[in-house]
Design an enzyme around this catalytic site. Sequence first.
Site, PDB file in Angstrom:
ATOM      1  CB  CYS A 184      25.409 -33.478  15.439  1.00  0.00           C
ATOM      2  SG  CYS A 184      26.018 -35.098  14.884  1.00  0.00           S
TER       3      CYS A 184
ATOM      4  CG  HIS B 165      24.033 -35.173  19.851  1.00  0.00           C
ATOM      5  ND1 HIS B 165      23.099 -34.489  19.121  1.00  0.00           N
ATOM      6  CD2 HIS B 165      24.701 -35.964  18.961  1.00  0.00           C
ATOM      7  CE1 HIS B 165      23.177 -34.838  17.851  1.00  0.00           C
ATOM      8  NE2 HIS B 165      24.148 -35.733  17.726  1.00  0.00           N
TER       9      HIS B 165
END
Length: 509
Positions: free
Chosen positions: A333, A446
């Site tokens: 991310c 994630h």
Amino acid sequence: MTNHIMLQGTSSHVGKSILTTALCRIFYQDGIKVVPFKAQNMALNSYVTKNGEEMGRAQVAQAEAAGLEPIVNMNPVLLKPTGNSCSQVILMGKPIGNMSAKEYHTGYSLKAFSVVQQALKELSTEYETIVIEGAGSPAEVNLKANDIVNMRIAKLLNAPVLLIADIDRGGALASLVGTLELLDEEERALVKGLIINKFRGDITLLEPAIDFLEQKTGKPVLGVIPYLDHLGIDDEDSVSLEEKIHTASNGELKIAVIRTPKISNFTDFDCLEKEADVSLYYVQAGDALGNPDLILLPGSKNTTEDLLYLRQSGIEANIKMLIAQGTPLIGICGGYQMLGKAIYDPHHTESTLDSIVGLDLLPIETTFIPEKLTTQVVAECPGFQFLDTTIVASGLHGYEIHMGRTKFFQDNFTNPFIITERSETKVHDLDGYVRSDGLVMGSYIHGIFDNDLYRRSILNAIRIRKGLTPLENIVNTARAKQDSYDRLADTVRKNLNMDLLKEIMAAKQ
């Protein structure tokens, strides 16, 4: 009528979250339809529900312990610190903007309380018992007037409260007595019992203190919970991260996680700690990065600030030196965004800077936009080169939380993942980037390491590079987590007066 029990603490990090998780598991084991609830959470570890709504990670663990799919009614308000006493406010899973601490506490929190009440109302129609977690301390006299997470909730529901103190940090008796003294009479009456948490040593040596507490406060001590280490349950915030920084096992594979000031979702790497051959450690400015076998660059709530931190602290130069020597790096991310040539912020969603030069390790550029993407995903890994190994895996589950949109600048680039579902809708979207030499890769997903085959494939690739034999045994992360909830529940059952707790809850009715 719904039963309630509320856990409040003498301060942050005394064990409210973990004991709430324990009670959720105990009631679930007893066949009770139980649900966790926390009106307002402040944390950088968040999660995305099936509906694409964002909530605190602690309530996700509590939901799992209760055998439930997480929903935002369990945590209607989430505050995600962005820096400079400012937080992004998430209401019922959706961001509504950034606010300073003063703006939120004096102008908005009570407005959000109506949403909190509605969430509680909906949970009350569906569940027999609600286990409620407070936040910080109920005795913060400067915040009480606008507090929506501690005694305002207890008063609303006439919920019995158990007050928890952490004896491991010292001053537990004074904290319990002092907290009760600072509560007003109505609030003090709602406290029905005390819990001493994180105890190490001989319980008989503590008995005089327990007798003193009960005589001094007029409140029963329901239990003394032993210090529980390596529970294998997701941590809530960066306070928990402090305990991880300098602790590492003696595993053959050394994995360094770069700890930036605005690190978020460090739970992405908790599953790696469960692997017997992994020694995971966190590194920040001033720490020696050493010679790890893998560097992990985690997510960030302020990618721009964290990128500047890497540059100014010298960590950037150290990382680049290690990569040049053959050390692989994986960014997730915000960490993925940092790996590119540049990050643009035309709407100033993160900072006053229009742009910032990236680490220039991948041929990508990222532009921030005001709209946040929050979605669960299912992905395929059709095959990419990592070190000297082809990584292949299917049916990978994870989630995305980001405001950046990333563009590629090479025609022959390799995407490690193909996203096939977003929030249960079929798609075909490419995710991430792997450099041609297999040393640098990034992804927006994630939780990707929670996928057991994928995680072991990455670790085995490192083993092969080191001349070690690949391991065939694959840790079942989901099963291990359920076992952890059961171990936690068993320990708390043995050390908490459950009969008295049931009496307290029944008396409220």
